[in-house]
Design a protein around this motif. Structure first.
Motif, mmCIF file in Angstrom:
data_model
loop_
_atom_site.group_PDB
_atom_site.id
_atom_site.type_symbol
_atom_site.label_atom_id
_atom_site.label_comp_id
_atom_site.label_asym_id
_atom_site.label_seq_id
_atom_site.Cartn_x
_atom_site.Cartn_y
_atom_site.Cartn_z
ATOM 1 N N VAL A 114 31.829 46.376 22.027
ATOM 2 C CA VAL A 114 32.829 46.222 23.088
ATOM 3 C C VAL A 114 32.578 47.219 24.216
ATOM 4 N N SER A 115 32.113 48.423 23.880
ATOM 5 C CA SER A 115 31.806 49.414 24.920
ATOM 6 C C SER A 115 30.736 48.886 25.868
ATOM 7 N N LEU A 116 29.677 48.318 25.313
ATOM 8 C CA LEU A 116 28.607 47.758 26.136
ATOM 9 C C LEU A 116 29.083 46.535 26.902
ATOM 10 N N LEU A 117 29.873 45.700 26.238
ATOM 11 C CA LEU A 117 30.370 44.481 26.876
ATOM 12 C C LEU A 117 31.308 44.809 28.040
ATOM 13 N N ALA A 118 32.127 45.837 27.877
ATOM 14 C CA ALA A 118 33.072 46.212 28.931
ATOM 15 C C ALA A 118 32.320 46.590 30.205
ATOM 16 N N VAL A 119 31.256 47.356 30.063
ATOM 17 C CA VAL A 119 30.465 47.762 31.227
ATOM 18 C C VAL A 119 29.779 46.549 31.846
ATOM 19 N N LEU A 120 29.214 45.692 30.996
ATOM 20 C CA LEU A 120 28.505 44.504 31.484
ATOM 21 C C LEU A 120 29.449 43.569 32.234
ATOM 22 N N VAL A 121 30.618 43.313 31.667
ATOM 23 C CA VAL A 121 31.575 42.402 32.301
ATOM 24 C C VAL A 121 32.042 42.950 33.642
ATOM 25 N N THR A 122 32.212 44.250 33.732
ATOM 26 C CA THR A 122 32.622 44.854 35.005
ATOM 27 C C THR A 122 31.619 44.546 36.101
ATOM 28 N N PHE A 123 30.335 44.689 35.789
ATOM 29 C CA PHE A 123 29.289 44.406 36.783
ATOM 30 C C PHE A 123 29.219 42.910 37.097
ATOM 31 N N LEU A 124 29.407 42.062 36.083
ATOM 32 C CA LEU A 124 29.333 40.618 36.301
ATOM 33 C C LEU A 124 30.483 40.125 37.162
ATOM 34 N N VAL A 125 31.667 40.656 36.971
ATOM 35 C CA VAL A 125 32.846 40.188 37.704
ATOM 36 C C VAL A 125 32.908 40.769 39.108
ATOM 37 N N LEU A 126 32.659 42.064 39.242
ATOM 38 C CA LEU A 126 32.825 42.724 40.531
ATOM 39 C C LEU A 126 31.553 42.745 41.361
ATOM 40 N N GLY A 127 30.406 42.584 40.720
ATOM 41 C CA GLY A 127 29.149 42.574 41.464
ATOM 42 C C GLY A 127 28.940 43.842 42.261
ATOM 43 N N GLU A 128 28.706 43.689 43.557
ATOM 44 C CA GLU A 128 28.453 44.849 44.409
ATOM 45 C C GLU A 128 29.693 45.728 44.584
ATOM 46 N N GLY A 129 30.858 45.188 44.233
ATOM 47 C CA GLY A 129 32.081 45.966 44.348
ATOM 48 C C GLY A 129 32.300 46.920 43.187
ATOM 49 N N THR A 130 31.385 46.893 42.232
ATOM 50 C CA THR A 130 31.505 47.777 41.076
ATOM 51 C C THR A 130 31.329 49.231 41.489
ATOM 52 N N ASP A 131 32.209 50.084 41.006
ATOM 53 C CA ASP A 131 32.067 51.518 41.238
ATOM 54 C C ASP A 131 32.386 52.258 39.941
ATOM 55 N N ALA A 132 32.247 53.575 39.963
ATOM 56 C CA ALA A 132 32.456 54.371 38.756
ATOM 57 C C ALA A 132 33.881 54.217 38.228
ATOM 58 N N LEU A 133 34.850 54.143 39.133
ATOM 59 C CA LEU A 133 36.248 54.018 38.718
ATOM 60 C C LEU A 133 36.487 52.730 37.958
ATOM 61 N N SER A 134 35.933 51.624 38.435
ATOM 62 C CA SER A 134 36.139 50.344 37.764
ATOM 63 C C SER A 134 35.474 50.327 36.395
ATOM 64 N N VAL A 135 34.276 50.898 36.284
ATOM 65 C CA VAL A 135 33.568 50.925 34.997
ATOM 66 C C VAL A 135 34.336 51.762 33.981
ATOM 67 N N VAL A 136 34.751 52.961 34.384
ATOM 68 C CA VAL A 136 35.481 53.836 33.464
ATOM 69 C C VAL A 136 36.827 53.215 33.094
ATOM 70 N N SER A 137 37.490 52.568 34.045
ATOM 71 C CA SER A 137 38.798 51.964 33.784
ATOM 72 C C SER A 137 38.696 50.836 32.766
ATOM 73 N N VAL A 138 37.689 49.979 32.914
ATOM 74 C CA VAL A 138 37.513 48.876 31.965
ATOM 75 C C VAL A 138 37.123 49.419 30.594
ATOM 76 N N PHE A 139 36.262 50.434 30.568
ATOM 77 C CA PHE A 139 35.890 51.082 29.302
ATOM 78 C C PHE A 139 37.139 51.630 28.609
ATOM 79 N N TYR A 140 37.973 52.322 29.380
ATOM 80 C CA TYR A 140 39.204 52.894 28.826
ATOM 81 C C TYR A 140 40.117 51.802 28.285
ATOM 82 N N TYR A 141 40.327 50.756 29.077
ATOM 83 C CA TYR A 141 41.252 49.685 28.693
ATOM 84 C C TYR A 141 40.757 48.965 27.435
ATOM 85 N N ALA A 142 39.450 48.753 27.351
ATOM 86 C CA ALA A 142 38.879 48.096 26.175
ATOM 87 C C ALA A 142 39.124 48.919 24.916
ATOM 88 N N HIS A 143 38.976 50.230 25.021
ATOM 89 C CA HIS A 143 39.181 51.083 23.850
ATOM 90 C C HIS A 143 40.659 51.218 23.497
#
Length: 246
Positions: free
Chosen positions: A129-158
């Motif tokens: 799930v940790s790997l999937l959370a990061v991957l999904v963030t990039f797939l959904v947000l694309g170029e809009g992905t930033d550190a905040l979105s990656v960490v937030s999705v990682f946090y929410y998944a856990h």
């Protein structure tokens, strides 16, 4: 001189009275979180989180379960320092601390799991799930992905994983699981509020209507969640005191 049994009885009554006063204080803070103006809201709301972490000191013992719970609450205090007292100016720092909160709750859960297939499944699912959370963030947000979105999705998944495993881990208290459930409710509303920074929210949509509720919905869930999480070791301490006095 008091006997050991009497001392344990006094300690047990003390914990019950302290817990009642703590819940009453947090109830007052929950009301203030909905009624105070902006300049007073921050300090009062932050105080409720500090109180929860301080209350946990009453359960101090040399056990990893206590240590990880206390560290999780301290991380929560640090996160809210940036979100509440600093008006969200450093959201990334806040989400890093919130991620630490969920990691410590994960450690609390995993130490209660004996080596075997259940622990293996737990660790495997969490890694995937940790790997999937990061991957999904990039797939959904694309170029809009930033550190905040990656960490937030990682946090929410856990947080979701901790909630699930809190309900199914043998020996874990329902208070802990319900506290995490309320935590999830809080962060779901926080996420709805932040979603517009990354994706368009149609006017009149469900998320738009939820964001317009005339209450601070995040704190409707948040204060009770931290109250229950701080109380989550109370049953064990009361049980231990009762067993000692028999």
């Amino acid at each position: 001189m008091l006997s050991l049994k009497n001392k344990r009885d006094i300690y047990k009554r003390f914990l019950i009275i302290a817990a009642a006063l703590f819940v009453a204080a947090e109830y007052v803070f929950a009301i203030l979180a909905q009624t105070l103006p902006g300049d007073k809201w921050g300090p009062a709301s932050f105080s409720s989180i500090v109180l929860a972490a301080a209350f946990m000191l009453l359960f101090f013992e040399r056990r990893l379960e206590y240590l990880f719970t206390q560290l999780a609450l301290v991380c929560t205090v640090c996160a809210d320092y940036f979100l509440v007292l600093r008006d969200g100016e450093e959201k990334l720092a806040a989400m890093i601390f919130f991620s630490g909160t969920q990691i410590f709750y994960f450690l609390r859960l995993i130490i209660k799991t004996r080596p075997g297939i259940f622990r293996t499944v737990h660790l495997s699912v969490r890694a995937a799930v940790s790997l999937l959370a990061v991957l999904v963030t990039f797939l959904v947000l694309g170029e809009g992905t930033d550190a905040l979105s990656v960490v937030s999705v990682f946090y929410y998944a856990h947080l979701i994983l901790n909630l699930i495993f809190a309900f199914i881990t043998p020996g874990e208290t329902p208070i802990f699981a319900i506290g995490l459930l309320l935590f999830l409710g809080c962060d779901t509303f926080v996420g709805f509020g932040m979603l517009g920074e990354y994706l368009p929210i149609a006017e009149g949509s469900l998320i738009d209507r939820l964001n317009r509720i005339p209450l601070n919905m995040a704190w409707v869930f948040y204060t009770p969640s931290q109250t229950l999480l701080a109380l989550s070791l109370l049953p064990r301490r009361l049980r231990a005191a009762g067993e000692t006095t028999k």
